[in-house]
Design a protein around this motif. Structure first.
Motif, PDB file in Angstrom:
ATOM      1  N   PRO A  97      26.830  20.198  24.029  1.00  0.00           N
ATOM      2  CA  PRO A  97      28.062  20.214  23.246  1.00  0.00           C
ATOM      3  C   PRO A  97      27.804  20.558  21.776  1.00  0.00           C
ATOM      4  O   PRO A  97      27.016  19.910  21.098  1.00  0.00           O
ATOM      5  CB  PRO A  97      28.589  18.782  23.408  1.00  0.00           C
ATOM      6  CG  PRO A  97      28.101  18.365  24.753  1.00  0.00           C
ATOM      7  CD  PRO A  97      26.727  18.983  24.870  1.00  0.00           C
ATOM      8  N   GLY A  98      28.446  21.623  21.337  1.00  0.00           N
ATOM      9  CA  GLY A  98      28.328  22.049  19.943  1.00  0.00           C
ATOM     10  C   GLY A  98      27.324  23.151  19.694  1.00  0.00           C
ATOM     11  O   GLY A  98      27.328  23.754  18.617  1.00  0.00           O
ATOM     12  N   PHE A  99      26.450  23.437  20.678  1.00  0.00           N
ATOM     13  CA  PHE A  99      25.389  24.421  20.453  1.00  0.00           C
ATOM     14  C   PHE A  99      25.109  25.216  21.721  1.00  0.00           C
ATOM     15  O   PHE A  99      25.086  24.675  22.830  1.00  0.00           O
ATOM     16  CB  PHE A  99      24.085  23.732  20.019  1.00  0.00           C
ATOM     17  CG  PHE A  99      24.188  23.004  18.717  1.00  0.00           C
ATOM     18  CD1 PHE A  99      23.994  23.663  17.503  1.00  0.00           C
ATOM     19  CD2 PHE A  99      24.497  21.654  18.690  1.00  0.00           C
ATOM     20  CE1 PHE A  99      24.104  22.996  16.307  1.00  0.00           C
ATOM     21  CE2 PHE A  99      24.613  20.971  17.489  1.00  0.00           C
ATOM     22  CZ  PHE A  99      24.407  21.649  16.297  1.00  0.00           C
ATOM     23  N   LEU A 100      24.835  26.512  21.521  1.00  0.00           N
ATOM     24  CA  LEU A 100      24.338  27.371  22.588  1.00  0.00           C
ATOM     25  C   LEU A 100      22.866  27.670  22.314  1.00  0.00           C
ATOM     26  O   LEU A 100      22.487  27.921  21.172  1.00  0.00           O
ATOM     27  CB  LEU A 100      25.120  28.684  22.640  1.00  0.00           C
ATOM     28  CG  LEU A 100      26.606  28.581  22.992  1.00  0.00           C
ATOM     29  CD1 LEU A 100      27.260  29.944  22.872  1.00  0.00           C
ATOM     30  CD2 LEU A 100      26.791  28.011  24.392  1.00  0.00           C
ATOM     31  N   LEU A 101      22.064  27.619  23.352  1.00  0.00           N
ATOM     32  CA  LEU A 101      20.653  27.970  23.231  1.00  0.00           C
ATOM     33  C   LEU A 101      20.507  29.451  23.555  1.00  0.00           C
ATOM     34  O   LEU A 101      20.900  29.895  24.641  1.00  0.00           O
ATOM     35  CB  LEU A 101      19.795  27.125  24.167  1.00  0.00           C
ATOM     36  CG  LEU A 101      18.281  27.349  24.061  1.00  0.00           C
ATOM     37  CD1 LEU A 101      17.773  27.009  22.672  1.00  0.00           C
ATOM     38  CD2 LEU A 101      17.539  26.513  25.106  1.00  0.00           C
ATOM     39  N   CYS A 102      19.946  30.213  22.624  1.00  0.00           N
ATOM     40  CA  CYS A 102      19.947  31.671  22.731  1.00  0.00           C
ATOM     41  C   CYS A 102      18.542  32.242  22.641  1.00  0.00           C
ATOM     42  O   CYS A 102      17.670  31.690  21.960  1.00  0.00           O
ATOM     43  CB  CYS A 102      20.780  32.283  21.592  1.00  0.00           C
ATOM     44  SG  CYS A 102      22.437  31.608  21.453  1.00  0.00           S
ATOM     45  N   MET A 103      18.363  33.369  23.316  1.00  0.00           N
ATOM     46  CA  MET A 103      17.205  34.214  23.088  1.00  0.00           C
ATOM     47  C   MET A 103      17.593  35.260  22.046  1.00  0.00           C
ATOM     48  O   MET A 103      18.613  35.935  22.185  1.00  0.00           O
ATOM     49  CB  MET A 103      16.787  34.918  24.375  1.00  0.00           C
ATOM     50  CG  MET A 103      16.109  34.030  25.399  1.00  0.00           C
ATOM     51  SD  MET A 103      14.439  33.512  24.911  1.00  0.00           S
ATOM     52  CE  MET A 103      13.576  35.085  24.927  1.00  0.00           C
ATOM     53  N   LEU A 144      16.487  29.850  19.921  1.00  0.00           N
ATOM     54  CA  LEU A 144      17.037  29.123  18.793  1.00  0.00           C
ATOM     55  C   LEU A 144      18.503  28.814  19.042  1.00  0.00           C
ATOM     56  O   LEU A 144      19.188  29.530  19.769  1.00  0.00           O
ATOM     57  CB  LEU A 144      16.854  29.888  17.483  1.00  0.00           C
ATOM     58  CG  LEU A 144      17.612  31.185  17.255  1.00  0.00           C
ATOM     59  CD1 LEU A 144      17.550  31.543  15.770  1.00  0.00           C
ATOM     60  CD2 LEU A 144      17.010  32.323  18.048  1.00  0.00           C
ATOM     61  N   PRO A 145      18.999  27.735  18.445  1.00  0.00           N
ATOM     62  CA  PRO A 145      20.393  27.355  18.669  1.00  0.00           C
ATOM     63  C   PRO A 145      21.355  28.285  17.942  1.00  0.00           C
ATOM     64  O   PRO A 145      21.119  28.683  16.799  1.00  0.00           O
ATOM     65  CB  PRO A 145      20.458  25.930  18.102  1.00  0.00           C
ATOM     66  CG  PRO A 145      19.354  25.848  17.113  1.00  0.00           C
ATOM     67  CD  PRO A 145      18.278  26.744  17.640  1.00  0.00           C
ATOM     68  N   ASN A 146      22.428  28.638  18.646  1.00  0.00           N
ATOM     69  CA  ASN A 146      23.511  29.447  18.071  1.00  0.00           C
ATOM     70  C   ASN A 146      23.021  30.733  17.414  1.00  0.00           C
ATOM     71  O   ASN A 146      23.605  31.201  16.424  1.00  0.00           O
ATOM     72  CB  ASN A 146      24.322  28.624  17.069  1.00  0.00           C
ATOM     73  CG  ASN A 146      25.202  27.585  17.747  1.00  0.00           C
ATOM     74  OD1 ASN A 146      25.341  27.582  18.982  1.00  0.00           O
ATOM     75  ND2 ASN A 146      25.781  26.700  16.969  1.00  0.00           N
ATOM     76  N   ALA A 147      21.952  31.304  17.937  1.00  0.00           N
ATOM     77  CA  ALA A 147      21.390  32.567  17.436  1.00  0.00           C
ATOM     78  C   ALA A 147      21.083  32.506  15.942  1.00  0.00           C
ATOM     79  O   ALA A 147      21.088  33.536  15.260  1.00  0.00           O
ATOM     80  CB  ALA A 147      22.355  33.726  17.730  1.00  0.00           C
ATOM     81  N   GLY A 148      20.804  31.295  15.445  1.00  0.00           N
ATOM     82  CA  GLY A 148      20.466  31.145  14.033  1.00  0.00           C
ATOM     83  C   GLY A 148      21.658  31.147  13.108  1.00  0.00           C
ATOM     84  O   GLY A 148      21.492  31.119  11.877  1.00  0.00           O
ATOM     85  N   ILE A 149      22.872  31.165  13.640  1.00  0.00           N
ATOM     86  CA  ILE A 149      24.089  31.200  12.824  1.00  0.00           C
ATOM     87  C   ILE A 149      24.373  29.801  12.291  1.00  0.00           C
ATOM     88  O   ILE A 149      24.270  28.815  13.011  1.00  0.00           O
ATOM     89  CB  ILE A 149      25.264  31.728  13.660  1.00  0.00           C
ATOM     90  CG1 ILE A 149      25.004  33.182  14.058  1.00  0.00           C
ATOM     91  CG2 ILE A 149      26.584  31.601  12.909  1.00  0.00           C
ATOM     92  CD1 ILE A 149      25.913  33.689  15.147  1.00  0.00           C
ATOM     93  N   ASP A 150      24.768  29.732  11.025  1.00  0.00           N
ATOM     94  CA  ASP A 150      24.928  28.440  10.369  1.00  0.00           C
ATOM     95  C   ASP A 150      26.185  28.441   9.511  1.00  0.00           C
ATOM     96  O   ASP A 150      26.455  29.412   8.793  1.00  0.00           O
ATOM     97  CB  ASP A 150      23.700  28.160   9.491  1.00  0.00           C
ATOM     98  CG  ASP A 150      23.563  26.686   9.143  1.00  0.00           C
ATOM     99  OD1 ASP A 150      24.511  25.909   9.395  1.00  0.00           O
ATOM    100  OD2 ASP A 150      22.503  26.311   8.612  1.00  0.00           O
ATOM    101  N   THR A 203      14.970  23.265  14.640  1.00  0.00           N
ATOM    102  CA  THR A 203      14.638  22.069  15.401  1.00  0.00           C
ATOM    103  C   THR A 203      13.490  22.395  16.353  1.00  0.00           C
ATOM    104  O   THR A 203      13.211  23.559  16.633  1.00  0.00           O
ATOM    105  CB  THR A 203      15.848  21.583  16.205  1.00  0.00           C
ATOM    106  OG1 THR A 203      16.282  22.640  17.072  1.00  0.00           O
ATOM    107  CG2 THR A 203      16.990  21.191  15.289  1.00  0.00           C
ATOM    108  N   HIS A 204      12.829  21.362  16.838  1.00  0.00           N
ATOM    109  CA  HIS A 204      11.735  21.540  17.792  1.00  0.00           C
ATOM    110  C   HIS A 204      11.975  20.647  19.006  1.00  0.00           C
ATOM    111  O   HIS A 204      12.619  19.597  18.898  1.00  0.00           O
ATOM    112  CB  HIS A 204      10.392  21.210  17.145  1.00  0.00           C
ATOM    113  CG  HIS A 204      10.029  22.155  16.037  1.00  0.00           C
ATOM    114  ND1 HIS A 204       9.447  23.381  16.259  1.00  0.00           N
ATOM    115  CD2 HIS A 204      10.203  22.063  14.699  1.00  0.00           C
ATOM    116  CE1 HIS A 204       9.263  24.005  15.119  1.00  0.00           C
ATOM    117  NE2 HIS A 204       9.716  23.224  14.151  1.00  0.00           N
ATOM    118  N   ALA A 205      11.442  21.065  20.124  1.00  0.00           N
ATOM    119  CA  ALA A 205      11.681  20.356  21.377  1.00  0.00           C
ATOM    120  C   ALA A 205      11.300  18.886  21.266  1.00  0.00           C
ATOM    121  O   ALA A 205      10.198  18.543  20.809  1.00  0.00           O
ATOM    122  CB  ALA A 205      10.889  21.021  22.505  1.00  0.00           C
ATOM    123  N   MET A 206      12.229  18.022  21.674  1.00  0.00           N
ATOM    124  CA  MET A 206      12.017  16.575  21.761  1.00  0.00           C
ATOM    125  C   MET A 206      11.765  15.919  20.405  1.00  0.00           C
ATOM    126  O   MET A 206      11.232  14.794  20.356  1.00  0.00           O
ATOM    127  CB  MET A 206      10.858  16.259  22.718  1.00  0.00           C
ATOM    128  CG  MET A 206      10.987  16.877  24.100  1.00  0.00           C
ATOM    129  SD  MET A 206      12.464  16.335  24.988  1.00  0.00           S
ATOM    130  CE  MET A 206      12.049  14.621  25.283  1.00  0.00           C
TER     131      MET A 206
END
Length: 268
Positions: free
Chosen positions: A99-105, A111-117, A161-164
């Motif tokens: 919720p709130g984020f897409l995980l993208c290649m 990276l989340p949301n293709a790096g969009i901020d 962010t980094h995994a875990m």
């Protein structure tokens, strides 16, 4: 044994706007700062949001018409469909989300949301990543050398962010003038064993140190000067990356779903 030892100086600038000359901003701020101007061997770290803004990489959400795919993903992941549409346009592939984020290649990395901020963007707008961060770093480096004669390294930094792990830290997404990775293989550890796989991501380490000074909120410190690292400055270009099949984390994902390597936008 030689160890890196350095000082970090924040560079405060006016609010960056589209079309601004980032090299000029950096040089003026360096003259005002405690570093007393740039010197040969310095490393300049610049926030990606600042250079993206200068390059006009800002999208107004009111100008975005969501596609059916964006509407579907927005409902699935509780997001603004206009933001989802921008993420789809900027991604090579969407592989999932929360919720709130897409995980993208994008450009060979996850990276989340293709790096969009939306932070450090005008109200109702979002900042996209620079189109070519390595080229941006090279242009800033050339602009500094042309005006001062100083041969410096330049890093374009983002917070990731980094995994875990909770929270984010700096990572280099563009680099010019210094090696982004130092190969430690062949050196010995404290007990005389030869290192076989160790490579140090020095550009990422420097980016994280710079993030501590730049901050993430309203500090208006979009760049720093890192001095005294002892790193070679010269004909080095680009951030070193590896193929997804060689990555421990992506390797596990690819084993479960080989289609993650397929080019183009895809459904999670």
């Amino acid at each position: 044994m030689t160890r890196l030892s350095y000082s970090v100086y924040g560079l405060a600038t006016p609010l960056v706007r589209a079309g601004d000359d980032m090299a000029a901003h950096i040089l003026a701020a360096a003259e005002r700062s405690e570093c007393g101007g740039l010197q040969a061997g310095d490393i300049v770290v610049v926030a990606e949001s600042a250079v993206a803004t200068a390059e006009g990489r800002v999208a107004r959400l009111d100008d975005i018409e969501p596609s059916p795919e964006a509407l579907r993903l927005a409902e699935d992941y509780q997001m603004d469909p206009r933001l989802v549409e921008v993420v789809l346009r900027e991604s090579d592939r969407v592989v999932g989300g929360i919720p709130g984020f897409l995980l993208c290649m994008k450009n060979g990395t996850l990276l989340p949301n293709a790096g969009i901020d939306a932070s450090n963007a005008p109200s109702g707008s979002v900042v996209l990543l620079p189109v070519d961060p390595d080229a941006t770093a090279a242009r800033i480096r050339a602009g500094i050398a042309e005006r001062t004669g100083a041969d410096v390294g330049v890093i374009i930094a983002d917070s990731r962010t980094h995994a875990m792990r909770l929270g984010c830290c700096g990572v280099a997404i563009g680099c010019s003038g210094i090696p982004s990775v130092l190969d430690e293989r062949g050196k010995q550890d404290l007990f005389g064993r030869e290192l076989e796989v160790t490579k140090r991501a020095v550009a990422d380490c420097i980016a994280s140190a710079a993030e501590l000074v730049m901050g993430e909120a309203n500090e208006c410190v979009p760049a720093v000067v890192v001095r005294g690292t002892g790193l070679p400055v010269g004909d080095y270009a680009g951030v070193a990356t590896i193929d997804a099949s060689e990555c421990l984390f992506m390797g596990v994902a690819l084993h479960a779903d080989p289609s993650l390597l397929v080019d183009g936008k895809g459904k999670p």
